[in-house]
Design an enzyme around this catalytic site. Sequence first.
Site, PDB file in Angstrom:
ATOM      1  N   GLY A 189       0.825  -1.198   0.000  1.00 14.76           N
ATOM      2  CA  GLY A 189       0.000   0.000   0.000  1.00 14.76           C
ATOM      3  C   GLY A 189       0.863   1.252   0.000  1.00 14.76           C
ATOM      4  N   CYS A 190       0.250   2.390  -0.326  1.00 15.77           N
ATOM      5  CA  CYS A 190       1.007   3.631  -0.438  1.00 15.77           C
ATOM      6  C   CYS A 190       1.501   4.138   0.916  1.00 15.77           C
ATOM      7  CB  CYS A 190       0.179   4.689  -1.158  1.00 15.77           C
ATOM      8  SG  CYS A 190      -1.471   4.945  -0.475  1.00 15.77           S
TER       9      CYS A 190
END
Length: 324
Positions: free
Chosen positions: A134-135
């Site tokens: 995920g970011c």
Amino acid sequence: MIKAGIIGGSGYTGGELIRLLLHHPAVEIDFVYSTTKGGKLVSSAHPDLLGQTDMRFSGEVNLEVEVVFLCLGHGNSIQFLKEHPFSEKTLLIDLSNDFRLKNDAVFGGREFVYGLPELNKNAIENATAVANPGCFATAIQLALLPLAKAGLLQNEVHINAVTGSTGAGVKPSETLHFSWRSNNASWYKPFTHQHLGEIGESLNSFGKDIGQLYFLPNRGNFTRGILATAYTKFEGSEDDAMQLYKDFYDNAVFTHVSEAPIYLKQVVNTNNCHIHLHKHEDVLLVTSAIDNLLKGASGQAVQNMNFMLGLEESLGLKLKASYF
């Protein structure tokens, strides 16, 4: 040329992936699948690609393609793979959170390797399936991994990170409305964000004790990028911390430790992560900055693809920041 397919190409991550692969010297896009835009020009959803490609969204999938990227909403990749059994020779790269945790990593006879190159490079090189991080998870892990490896995260860690509006996806919502977002700031999912699970597993992978993580995510009134700050007790000097980080990232192509304070414009439109360290009394402050759509999503996915295919890690990713 290596044939690549993209599943769910009408969102932000799909659009950035198309942009990167159109200019990748070793890859050719075979299809961009969309359930809602089949037959329409890709540039109708991504106007920045007007003149770059006359490709159209496809309503069909080539199950024999060499590599496929899944850019679907969280929870949808599993169902899609059940309905579309790709060839065993097809490399899978999933950009959702469906396979990131160890308990979810095995599916269809394959094990999805967690795709953070700075942590799992060797495993990614030998993988047939990768779960792209995920970011927020990418920015925070890169900020804390050197401390975790050295066993220096035994105390509480307080994390604050702000992301641009593209982090919420392309689908309109109240908090993405211009009138709401402009000149505004807010937090959301305090201390319970879904990325904490994958962050915890990575930091614990060195077998060292890890203190409690307190993560407060924030919405910023800009479009792209993540600036994360994390602080915890640290007995050494700032020079000690700097040496620790430079040693850890010595061979990292895209993660760089800066002597000077960092900011988002240095990394937006690149696959880079910049890190800065600051010592105050007995506390170490670590700041990291990434582009949430590139190093936090599509750029890192291409980086993982390069590893899996035995290509140069930075191929197709030598991008300049939008600094001015």
